[in-house]
Design a protein around this motif. Sequence first.
Motif, PDB file in Angstrom:
ATOM      1  N   GLY A 166      66.015  -2.104 -26.348  1.00 27.12           N
ATOM      2  CA  GLY A 166      67.192  -2.683 -26.282  1.00 27.12           C
ATOM      3  C   GLY A 166      67.110  -4.300 -25.544  1.00 27.12           C
ATOM      4  N   ALA A 167      67.973  -4.334 -24.435  1.00 36.50           N
ATOM      5  CA  ALA A 167      67.909  -5.564 -23.872  1.00 36.50           C
ATOM      6  C   ALA A 167      66.534  -5.912 -23.205  1.00 36.50           C
ATOM      7  N   SER A 168      65.759  -5.114 -22.779  1.00 37.03           N
ATOM      8  CA  SER A 168      64.299  -5.324 -22.306  1.00 37.03           C
ATOM      9  C   SER A 168      63.450  -5.698 -23.392  1.00 37.03           C
ATOM     10  N   SER A 169      63.763  -5.402 -24.723  1.00 33.35           N
ATOM     11  CA  SER A 169      63.014  -5.661 -25.880  1.00 33.35           C
ATOM     12  C   SER A 169      63.398  -7.300 -25.948  1.00 33.35           C
ATOM     13  N   LEU A 170      64.473  -7.838 -25.896  1.00 32.32           N
ATOM     14  CA  LEU A 170      64.713  -9.274 -25.928  1.00 32.32           C
ATOM     15  C   LEU A 170      63.704  -9.798 -24.857  1.00 32.32           C
ATOM     16  N   VAL A 171      63.900  -9.278 -23.415  1.00 32.42           N
ATOM     17  CA  VAL A 171      63.206 -10.041 -22.608  1.00 32.42           C
ATOM     18  C   VAL A 171      61.578  -9.960 -22.936  1.00 32.42           C
ATOM     19  N   GLY A 172      61.231  -8.975 -23.377  1.00 33.21           N
ATOM     20  CA  GLY A 172      59.760  -8.993 -23.868  1.00 33.21           C
ATOM     21  C   GLY A 172      59.438 -10.085 -25.110  1.00 33.21           C
ATOM     22  N   GLN A 173      60.413 -10.108 -25.897  1.00 36.40           N
ATOM     23  CA  GLN A 173      60.175 -11.219 -27.002  1.00 36.40           C
ATOM     24  C   GLN A 173      60.233 -12.640 -26.585  1.00 36.40           C
ATOM     25  N   ASP A 174      60.753 -12.730 -25.346  1.00 31.20           N
ATOM     26  CA  ASP A 174      60.767 -14.169 -24.896  1.00 31.20           C
ATOM     27  C   ASP A 174      59.680 -14.394 -23.944  1.00 31.20           C
ATOM     28  N   LEU A 175      58.980 -13.419 -23.351  1.00 35.32           N
ATOM     29  CA  LEU A 175      57.588 -13.605 -22.982  1.00 35.32           C
ATOM     30  C   LEU A 175      56.644 -13.990 -23.887  1.00 35.32           C
ATOM     31  N   VAL A 176      56.761 -13.193 -24.862  1.00 38.11           N
ATOM     32  CA  VAL A 176      55.636 -13.254 -26.152  1.00 38.11           C
ATOM     33  C   VAL A 176      55.710 -14.642 -26.918  1.00 38.11           C
ATOM     34  N   GLN A 177      57.046 -15.069 -27.143  1.00 32.97           N
ATOM     35  CA  GLN A 177      57.043 -16.364 -27.562  1.00 32.97           C
ATOM     36  C   GLN A 177      56.325 -17.432 -26.836  1.00 32.97           C
ATOM     37  N   LYS A 178      56.632 -17.359 -25.617  1.00 33.79           N
ATOM     38  CA  LYS A 178      56.193 -18.251 -24.381  1.00 33.79           C
ATOM     39  C   LYS A 178      54.555 -18.334 -24.527  1.00 33.79           C
ATOM     40  N   LEU A 179      53.692 -17.093 -24.193  1.00 41.49           N
ATOM     41  CA  LEU A 179      52.506 -16.985 -24.551  1.00 41.49           C
ATOM     42  C   LEU A 179      51.979 -17.355 -25.673  1.00 41.49           C
ATOM     43  N   LEU A 180      52.530 -17.200 -26.653  1.00 40.24           N
ATOM     44  CA  LEU A 180      52.072 -17.626 -28.145  1.00 40.24           C
ATOM     45  C   LEU A 180      52.088 -19.355 -28.074  1.00 40.24           C
ATOM     46  N   ARG A 181      53.071 -19.870 -27.408  1.00 38.42           N
ATOM     47  CA  ARG A 181      52.897 -21.427 -27.563  1.00 38.42           C
ATOM     48  C   ARG A 181      51.874 -22.104 -26.710  1.00 38.42           C
ATOM     49  N   ILE A 182      51.284 -21.261 -25.806  1.00 36.55           N
ATOM     50  CA  ILE A 182      50.129 -21.775 -25.051  1.00 36.55           C
ATOM     51  C   ILE A 182      48.772 -21.179 -25.586  1.00 36.55           C
ATOM     52  N   LEU A 184      47.789 -17.896 -26.274  1.00 33.95           N
ATOM     53  CA  LEU A 184      47.349 -16.476 -26.161  1.00 33.95           C
ATOM     54  C   LEU A 184      47.945 -15.784 -27.249  1.00 33.95           C
ATOM     55  N   ILE A 185      47.270 -14.624 -27.755  1.00 30.70           N
ATOM     56  CA  ILE A 185      47.450 -13.555 -28.463  1.00 30.70           C
ATOM     57  C   ILE A 185      48.189 -12.626 -28.047  1.00 30.70           C
ATOM     58  N   ALA A 186      49.652 -12.518 -28.145  1.00 27.67           N
ATOM     59  CA  ALA A 186      50.512 -11.670 -27.701  1.00 27.67           C
ATOM     60  C   ALA A 186      51.646 -11.005 -28.982  1.00 27.67           C
ATOM     61  N   HIS A 187      51.801  -9.875 -28.554  1.00 28.99           N
ATOM     62  CA  HIS A 187      52.769  -9.136 -29.515  1.00 28.99           C
ATOM     63  C   HIS A 187      53.881  -8.488 -28.961  1.00 28.99           C
ATOM     64  N   ALA A 188      54.925  -8.491 -29.063  1.00 23.42           N
ATOM     65  CA  ALA A 188      56.048  -7.731 -28.721  1.00 23.42           C
ATOM     66  C   ALA A 188      56.392  -6.523 -29.882  1.00 23.42           C
ATOM     67  N   HIS A 189      56.778  -5.575 -29.233  1.00 22.43           N
ATOM     68  CA  HIS A 189      56.758  -4.046 -30.197  1.00 22.43           C
ATOM     69  C   HIS A 189      58.177  -3.432 -29.729  1.00 22.43           C
ATOM     70  N   ALA A 190      59.126  -3.567 -30.462  1.00 21.96           N
ATOM     71  CA  ALA A 190      60.374  -3.076 -30.195  1.00 21.96           C
ATOM     72  C   ALA A 190      60.364  -1.577 -31.043  1.00 21.96           C
ATOM     73  N   ASP A 191      59.740  -1.312 -32.165  1.00 19.26           N
ATOM     74  CA  ASP A 191      59.633  -0.044 -32.719  1.00 19.26           C
ATOM     75  C   ASP A 191      58.840   0.785 -32.091  1.00 19.26           C
ATOM     76  N   PRO A 192      59.296   1.976 -31.535  1.00 18.14           N
ATOM     77  CA  PRO A 192      58.358   2.824 -30.551  1.00 18.14           C
ATOM     78  C   PRO A 192      57.102   3.422 -31.128  1.00 18.14           C
ATOM     79  N   HIS A 193      57.302   3.753 -32.477  1.00 22.57           N
ATOM     80  CA  HIS A 193      56.306   4.205 -33.398  1.00 22.57           C
ATOM     81  C   HIS A 193      55.238   3.192 -33.566  1.00 22.57           C
ATOM     82  N   LEU A 194      55.711   2.047 -33.815  1.00 23.89           N
ATOM     83  CA  LEU A 194      54.587   0.856 -34.166  1.00 23.89           C
ATOM     84  C   LEU A 194      53.959   0.573 -32.705  1.00 23.89           C
TER      85      LEU A 194
END
Length: 314
Positions: A166-182, A184-194
């Motif tokens: 949910g909303a926490s997933s959006l926050v996680g995506q925000d962090l990941v895109q920032k880390l990728l731009r410097i 770092l190897i980062a992934h945001a997983h919103a799908d619980p199975h994945l």
Amino acid sequence: MSSSVKETFSEVAVESRPAPTPPAPAALAAKVRTLGPSMTRSMQRVAEAVAGDPAGCAALTVTGLAERTRTSEATVVRTSRLLGYPGYRDLRLALAALAAQQAAGGAPAVTADIAVDDSLSDVVAKLAQEEQQCLADTAAGLDVTQLEAAVSALVSARRIDVYGIGASSLVGQDLVQKLLRIGLIAHAHADPHLAVTNAVQMRAGDVALAITHSGRTTDVIEPLRVAFDHGATTIAITGRPDSEIASYADHILTTSTARESELRPAAMSSRTSQLLVVDCLFIGVAQRTYDTAAPALSASYEALAHRHSPRSHR
């Protein structure tokens, strides 16, 4: 992995986790707001009393506060510890300091709930006030020792996985895109199975970060537990540091939240404080990796520059 081994891992993690720093006096009201819903009714009475009248409660012994709140001395001590203080004596010192701040004009602002018939100008003013208070509460209650440990883990991570729903997933995506731009190897997983299937691949040297305000979201707890069991360093960003998520977190970063109302659900206020925490994490990582982060940021800005002025490239 057997349940006994998992329990041993959990005990080791709790023992090795940096000792939390007692909250600053200004963070006391925020801690009461954040932890209040998870307290027993008797503990709520103690918490509400100390937050509502810090000066009066600071003058009371543990017995006096127990009598005032119609509870027991044990309940007062348990409440003190849940709020982040080693004992009631430490809570009294914080109450005295908070009372002094309030006497000097530094009392926390009290804002009204948004009503269905409020004008948009009132909505703007009330939301701005609540957001400011939420950010101030989160900053005051954030344990810098835990934050530094989390930054260190991210800096040295081979791989970073972030879990949120949910909303926490959006926050996680925000962090990941920032880390990728410097870089770092980062992934945001919103799908619980994945998220779980990826967590199985985590190892020592990897970092798994979970974002859940309640600390009880199964779809976030499960991948963090799996990553924890496989040896990854785990971080939890949560408004409930005493919840289930803490059992699988090496480092806990506590967020605050504004008061909920019919038109302002928890997801709105928790998102604000979560964004502050992930920004603190990102800046901390960027500072520690400046020699590589700065060129990576410059390269990403340059790569996207033409998209900010499309007319010049027609």
